[in-house]
Design an enzyme around this catalytic site. Structure first.
Site, mmCIF file in Angstrom:
data_model
loop_
_atom_site.group_PDB
_atom_site.id
_atom_site.type_symbol
_atom_site.label_atom_id
_atom_site.label_comp_id
_atom_site.label_asym_id
_atom_site.label_seq_id
_atom_site.Cartn_x
_atom_site.Cartn_y
_atom_site.Cartn_z
ATOM 1 N N HIS A 47 0.858 -1.192 0.000
ATOM 2 C CA HIS A 47 0.000 0.000 0.000
ATOM 3 C C HIS A 47 0.893 1.240 0.000
ATOM 4 O O HIS A 47 2.039 1.196 0.481
ATOM 5 C CB HIS A 47 -0.896 0.013 1.247
ATOM 6 C CG HIS A 47 -1.999 -0.997 1.196
ATOM 7 N ND1 HIS A 47 -2.974 -1.086 2.175
ATOM 8 C CD2 HIS A 47 -2.287 -1.955 0.277
ATOM 9 C CE1 HIS A 47 -3.818 -2.071 1.860
ATOM 10 N NE2 HIS A 47 -3.412 -2.612 0.719
ATOM 11 N N GLU A 49 0.998 3.839 1.829
ATOM 12 C CA GLU A 49 1.516 4.247 3.146
ATOM 13 C C GLU A 49 2.706 3.393 3.565
ATOM 14 O O GLU A 49 3.675 3.885 4.128
ATOM 15 C CB GLU A 49 0.430 4.112 4.224
ATOM 16 C CG GLU A 49 -0.831 4.900 3.984
ATOM 17 C CD GLU A 49 -1.915 4.078 3.322
ATOM 18 O OE1 GLU A 49 -1.654 3.466 2.272
ATOM 19 O OE2 GLU A 49 -3.035 4.058 3.858
HETATM 20 ZN ZN LIG Z 1 -3.308 0.070 3.778
#
Ligand SMILES: [Zn+2]
Length: 144
Positions: A47, A49
């Site tokens: 992801h 992040e």
């Molecule tokens: Zn995530």
């Protein structure tokens, strides 16, 4: 957040779910920026992040990023929220709300959970319309 939206757009161009994240150091410098790469890397944890966290931690040579802030176009999921808490991120600014997979204001509510290691300050709804429009567009194109 503008840079995070650019990363989200770049992710969409790669065929990834359009989510972008940016980490800013205490001095205001951008230390990491990335978008989702789960398909490219064959990695369900890739992801935006997580990738930004890894890059920022590598750059500052620390497993923690106190006084750093994260900007992300979508509400972080439970996995990312737990990673952000572990990194001791100071503030989380996010765009669109994610009732389906979000883990901050929905679901696990990681930062409000008694087990959390750290509670960053959270600011939601930042450029939310633009972030949500990118996601909507992407999923509509996938279906057609
Ligand atoms: Zn995530």
């Amino acid at each position: 957040m503008k840079l995070a939206l650019e990363q989200a757009r770049a992710a969409a161009d790669r065929g990834e779910v359009p989510v972008g994240a940016v980490i800013v150091a205490p001095d205001g410098q951008v230390v990491a920026a990335d978008g989702n790469r789960t398909r490219e890397l064959n990695d369900p944890t890739a992801h935006a992040e997580i990738l930004a966290l890894r890059a920022a931690c590598a750059q500052v040579k620390s497993e923690r990023l106190p006084d750093h802030d994260l900007y992300v176009t979508l509400e972080p999921c439970a996995m990312c929220a737990a990673a952000l808490a572990a990194a001791r991120i100071r503030r989380v600014y996010y765009g669109a709300s994610d009732p389906k997979s979000g883990g901050v204001a929905h679901g696990a509510r990681v930062f409000s959970h008694p087990q959390t290691h750290h509670r960053p300050e959270v600011y939601d709804g930042i450029a939310a319309d633009e972030a949500a429009a990118l996601l909507k567009q992407f999923f509509a194109a996938q279906r057609s």
